[in-house]
Design a protein around this motif. Sequence first.
Motif, PDB file in Angstrom:
ATOM      1  N   LEU A 175      -1.862  12.843  -0.318  1.00  0.00           N
ATOM      2  CA  LEU A 175      -3.189  12.215  -0.360  1.00  0.00           C
ATOM      3  C   LEU A 175      -3.783  12.056   1.037  1.00  0.00           C
ATOM      4  O   LEU A 175      -4.880  11.490   1.177  1.00  0.00           O
ATOM      5  CB  LEU A 175      -3.100  10.837  -1.042  1.00  0.00           C
ATOM      6  CG  LEU A 175      -2.692  10.817  -2.519  1.00  0.00           C
ATOM      7  CD1 LEU A 175      -2.667   9.383  -3.039  1.00  0.00           C
ATOM      8  CD2 LEU A 175      -3.652  11.668  -3.357  1.00  0.00           C
ATOM      9  N   GLY A 176      -3.076  12.525   2.038  1.00  0.00           N
ATOM     10  CA  GLY A 176      -3.571  12.390   3.406  1.00  0.00           C
ATOM     11  C   GLY A 176      -3.389  11.000   3.989  1.00  0.00           C
ATOM     12  O   GLY A 176      -4.052  10.647   4.978  1.00  0.00           O
ATOM     13  N   LEU A 177      -2.504  10.192   3.408  1.00  0.00           N
ATOM     14  CA  LEU A 177      -2.260   8.845   3.924  1.00  0.00           C
ATOM     15  C   LEU A 177      -1.589   8.930   5.294  1.00  0.00           C
ATOM     16  O   LEU A 177      -0.771   9.810   5.552  1.00  0.00           O
ATOM     17  CB  LEU A 177      -1.361   8.057   2.963  1.00  0.00           C
ATOM     18  CG  LEU A 177      -1.892   7.847   1.544  1.00  0.00           C
ATOM     19  CD1 LEU A 177      -0.845   7.133   0.689  1.00  0.00           C
ATOM     20  CD2 LEU A 177      -3.187   7.049   1.568  1.00  0.00           C
ATOM     21  N   GLU A 178      -1.941   7.998   6.158  1.00  0.00           N
ATOM     22  CA  GLU A 178      -1.322   7.917   7.470  1.00  0.00           C
ATOM     23  C   GLU A 178      -0.392   6.709   7.508  1.00  0.00           C
ATOM     24  O   GLU A 178      -0.658   5.684   6.873  1.00  0.00           O
ATOM     25  CB  GLU A 178      -2.384   7.806   8.566  1.00  0.00           C
ATOM     26  CG  GLU A 178      -3.252   9.056   8.679  1.00  0.00           C
ATOM     27  CD  GLU A 178      -4.214   8.980   9.852  1.00  0.00           C
ATOM     28  OE1 GLU A 178      -4.142   7.978  10.608  1.00  0.00           O
ATOM     29  OE2 GLU A 178      -5.020   9.901  10.011  1.00  0.00           O
ATOM     30  N   PHE A 179       0.689   6.845   8.270  1.00  0.00           N
ATOM     31  CA  PHE A 179       1.706   5.803   8.308  1.00  0.00           C
ATOM     32  C   PHE A 179       1.880   5.259   9.723  1.00  0.00           C
ATOM     33  O   PHE A 179       1.800   5.999  10.699  1.00  0.00           O
ATOM     34  CB  PHE A 179       3.057   6.358   7.815  1.00  0.00           C
ATOM     35  CG  PHE A 179       3.030   6.828   6.391  1.00  0.00           C
ATOM     36  CD1 PHE A 179       3.378   5.976   5.363  1.00  0.00           C
ATOM     37  CD2 PHE A 179       2.645   8.126   6.077  1.00  0.00           C
ATOM     38  CE1 PHE A 179       3.354   6.402   4.043  1.00  0.00           C
ATOM     39  CE2 PHE A 179       2.612   8.571   4.767  1.00  0.00           C
ATOM     40  CZ  PHE A 179       2.970   7.700   3.746  1.00  0.00           C
ATOM     41  N   LYS A 180       2.118   3.965   9.786  1.00  0.00           N
ATOM     42  CA  LYS A 180       2.429   3.303  11.046  1.00  0.00           C
ATOM     43  C   LYS A 180       3.715   2.522  10.850  1.00  0.00           C
ATOM     44  O   LYS A 180       3.830   1.756   9.889  1.00  0.00           O
ATOM     45  CB  LYS A 180       1.291   2.356  11.455  1.00  0.00           C
ATOM     46  CG  LYS A 180       1.555   1.593  12.749  1.00  0.00           C
ATOM     47  CD  LYS A 180       0.403   0.652  13.069  1.00  0.00           C
ATOM     48  CE  LYS A 180       0.678  -0.118  14.351  1.00  0.00           C
ATOM     49  NZ  LYS A 180      -0.436  -1.059  14.675  1.00  0.00           N
ATOM     50  N   ASN A 181       4.688   2.719  11.734  1.00  0.00           N
ATOM     51  CA  ASN A 181       5.973   2.057  11.532  1.00  0.00           C
ATOM     52  C   ASN A 181       6.218   0.940  12.534  1.00  0.00           C
ATOM     53  O   ASN A 181       5.669   0.924  13.638  1.00  0.00           O
ATOM     54  CB  ASN A 181       7.125   3.074  11.592  1.00  0.00           C
ATOM     55  CG  ASN A 181       7.314   3.653  12.973  1.00  0.00           C
ATOM     56  OD1 ASN A 181       6.370   4.127  13.594  1.00  0.00           O
ATOM     57  ND2 ASN A 181       8.552   3.619  13.469  1.00  0.00           N
ATOM     58  N   VAL A 182       7.054  -0.015  12.113  1.00  0.00           N
ATOM     59  CA  VAL A 182       7.498  -1.108  12.966  1.00  0.00           C
ATOM     60  C   VAL A 182       8.977  -1.306  12.686  1.00  0.00           C
ATOM     61  O   VAL A 182       9.423  -1.146  11.554  1.00  0.00           O
ATOM     62  CB  VAL A 182       6.699  -2.399  12.690  1.00  0.00           C
ATOM     63  CG1 VAL A 182       6.858  -2.855  11.246  1.00  0.00           C
ATOM     64  CG2 VAL A 182       7.112  -3.510  13.638  1.00  0.00           C
ATOM     65  N   ALA A 183       9.753  -1.613  13.728  1.00  0.00           N
ATOM     66  CA  ALA A 183      11.193  -1.791  13.581  1.00  0.00           C
ATOM     67  C   ALA A 183      11.585  -3.235  13.891  1.00  0.00           C
ATOM     68  O   ALA A 183      11.271  -3.768  14.960  1.00  0.00           O
ATOM     69  CB  ALA A 183      11.942  -0.842  14.514  1.00  0.00           C
ATOM     70  N   LEU A 184      12.273  -3.872  12.933  1.00  0.00           N
ATOM     71  CA  LEU A 184      12.768  -5.238  13.082  1.00  0.00           C
ATOM     72  C   LEU A 184      14.153  -5.323  12.447  1.00  0.00           C
ATOM     73  O   LEU A 184      14.505  -4.508  11.592  1.00  0.00           O
ATOM     74  CB  LEU A 184      11.833  -6.238  12.385  1.00  0.00           C
ATOM     75  CG  LEU A 184      10.419  -6.391  12.937  1.00  0.00           C
ATOM     76  CD1 LEU A 184       9.570  -7.192  11.968  1.00  0.00           C
ATOM     77  CD2 LEU A 184      10.460  -7.078  14.299  1.00  0.00           C
ATOM     78  N   ASP A 185      14.939  -6.335  12.840  1.00  0.00           N
ATOM     79  CA  ASP A 185      16.253  -6.499  12.220  1.00  0.00           C
ATOM     80  C   ASP A 185      16.080  -6.810  10.736  1.00  0.00           C
ATOM     81  O   ASP A 185      15.036  -7.301  10.287  1.00  0.00           O
ATOM     82  CB  ASP A 185      17.052  -7.595  12.917  1.00  0.00           C
ATOM     83  CG  ASP A 185      16.496  -8.983  12.638  1.00  0.00           C
ATOM     84  OD1 ASP A 185      16.951  -9.623  11.677  1.00  0.00           O
ATOM     85  OD2 ASP A 185      15.589  -9.407  13.380  1.00  0.00           O
ATOM     86  N   ILE A 186      17.116  -6.543   9.953  1.00  0.00           N
ATOM     87  CA  ILE A 186      16.973  -6.547   8.498  1.00  0.00           C
ATOM     88  C   ILE A 186      16.612  -7.925   7.937  1.00  0.00           C
ATOM     89  O   ILE A 186      15.812  -8.019   7.008  1.00  0.00           O
ATOM     90  CB  ILE A 186      18.258  -5.992   7.816  1.00  0.00           C
ATOM     91  CG1 ILE A 186      18.028  -5.795   6.307  1.00  0.00           C
ATOM     92  CG2 ILE A 186      19.455  -6.895   8.096  1.00  0.00           C
ATOM     93  CD1 ILE A 186      16.913  -4.828   5.972  1.00  0.00           C
ATOM     94  N   GLU A 187      17.152  -9.012   8.496  1.00  0.00           N
ATOM     95  CA  GLU A 187      16.786 -10.315   7.962  1.00  0.00           C
ATOM     96  C   GLU A 187      15.332 -10.661   8.277  1.00  0.00           C
ATOM     97  O   GLU A 187      14.643 -11.270   7.458  1.00  0.00           O
ATOM     98  CB  GLU A 187      17.717 -11.404   8.489  1.00  0.00           C
ATOM     99  CG  GLU A 187      17.432 -12.798   7.935  1.00  0.00           C
ATOM    100  CD  GLU A 187      17.627 -12.951   6.425  1.00  0.00           C
ATOM    101  OE1 GLU A 187      17.361 -14.050   5.896  1.00  0.00           O
ATOM    102  OE2 GLU A 187      18.039 -11.972   5.753  1.00  0.00           O
ATOM    103  N   SER A 188      14.849 -10.237   9.442  1.00  0.00           N
ATOM    104  CA  SER A 188      13.430 -10.430   9.742  1.00  0.00           C
ATOM    105  C   SER A 188      12.568  -9.674   8.742  1.00  0.00           C
ATOM    106  O   SER A 188      11.516 -10.159   8.316  1.00  0.00           O
ATOM    107  CB  SER A 188      13.112  -9.953  11.165  1.00  0.00           C
ATOM    108  OG  SER A 188      13.757 -10.767  12.129  1.00  0.00           O
ATOM    109  N   LEU A 189      13.019  -8.495   8.339  1.00  0.00           N
ATOM    110  CA  LEU A 189      12.289  -7.724   7.335  1.00  0.00           C
ATOM    111  C   LEU A 189      12.342  -8.398   5.972  1.00  0.00           C
ATOM    112  O   LEU A 189      11.353  -8.390   5.231  1.00  0.00           O
ATOM    113  CB  LEU A 189      12.859  -6.308   7.247  1.00  0.00           C
ATOM    114  CG  LEU A 189      12.678  -5.435   8.494  1.00  0.00           C
ATOM    115  CD1 LEU A 189      13.347  -4.083   8.289  1.00  0.00           C
ATOM    116  CD2 LEU A 189      11.201  -5.250   8.812  1.00  0.00           C
ATOM    117  N   ASN A 190      13.492  -8.966   5.621  1.00  0.00           N
ATOM    118  CA  ASN A 190      13.584  -9.693   4.354  1.00  0.00           C
ATOM    119  C   ASN A 190      12.580 -10.837   4.308  1.00  0.00           C
ATOM    120  O   ASN A 190      11.849 -11.014   3.330  1.00  0.00           O
ATOM    121  CB  ASN A 190      15.004 -10.254   4.161  1.00  0.00           C
ATOM    122  CG  ASN A 190      16.051  -9.184   3.915  1.00  0.00           C
ATOM    123  OD1 ASN A 190      15.739  -8.090   3.449  1.00  0.00           O
ATOM    124  ND2 ASN A 190      17.294  -9.498   4.211  1.00  0.00           N
TER     125      ASN A 190
END
Length: 286
Positions: A28-43
Motif C-alpha cells: 500500500l506504499g506505507l512508510e515505517f519509522k522504527n524506535v528501539a527500547l528495552d522490552i519492558e519499556s515496550l510492554n
Amino acid sequence: MIQVAHSPDADDLFMYYAIVFGWVRSALGLEFKNVALDIESLNVATMRGEYDVSAISFGAYPFVREHFALLRTGVSFGQGYGPKLIKKQTTHLKRNFKVALSGEHTTNAIIFKIAYPEARVVYKNFLEIEGAVLSGEVDAGVLIHESILNFDTCLVVEREIWDIWRELCGKELPLPLGGMALRRSIPLNKAIDIESTLTQAVSVATKNKKMLSKMLLERNVIRVNAQELETYLDLYANDDSVCLSLAQKEGIDKLFALGYEAGIYDALIRCEDYLIPTQYQEMRFS
C-alpha cells in the motif's frame, strides 16, 4: 507513517532491518519509522497505546488485548533454551531469595513468579541484572536476550526457565517469549498490509542471514560479536520466527492459561481469537 517499536537486541534488529535497508516494501506504499527500547519499556508503552506496532512480551499481551491485535510474525520462542536464573557460585538461595527480573510483564517474570511465589522481586533493565548479582545487591537474577550467551565466570545457572516451563506444561511446548502487537484502531486493510510487510521482512532476513548480519555488524548496531550474533539468531530469529505455527499457538495458550490460573490475568483467552482476521482480505478479492 507507521511507528514500529522493537527492542535493541539482535533478533529484533535483524528481523526489522530488511525494511530499513529497502529489501521489502509495503504493497500500500506505507512508510515505517522504527524506535528501539528495552522490552519492558515496550510492554508499558503498549499498555499506554504509544506505538502503532510494537514488540511485546507474550506475557504482557492479555493486558492489552482490547486495544492491540497479535501479529503472526516476528516471534521469538525458546525450544530447549531460554532465559536463565543465575547466581554467584557461592550463593545458596533461600525460599525468599531476592531476585532481579527484567520487567513485571515479561514472559520470564510471569513464569518465574508462578514457580517461586515467595521470592522477593525487584525489576531492572535487563542489561543491569548481571551486575546486580555480582555486586550482591540481589541473590539471583534472570538473564534474557544476548546476556544468556556470555556472562561472568563467577556466575552459575541455578535453573533454566525452559525447565520450569516444561514442568508447568507437563509436556514439551515452545516457550513463548516475544511477539508483536498492532493497534486495533488501524484500518483492517492497512493492518493486513503491515503484517504482510513485516512477515516479508522476517522471511527475507532469515533467507539472507549472512549478508544482513554482516551489514548490521558493520554499522555497529549490534551489541555482540559475529560468532555470538550467529548463535543468537539461530536461537531466536529463524524460520520459526516467520509465522506462528500450531505448536507455537498452543504454547501461547498454555502461558495464558497458567497466568489465568495464577490470578495474573483477569480472563482466559486464546491467541487465535486475537490475530488479525486476514480472511476478510481474501474474501474481498475472491
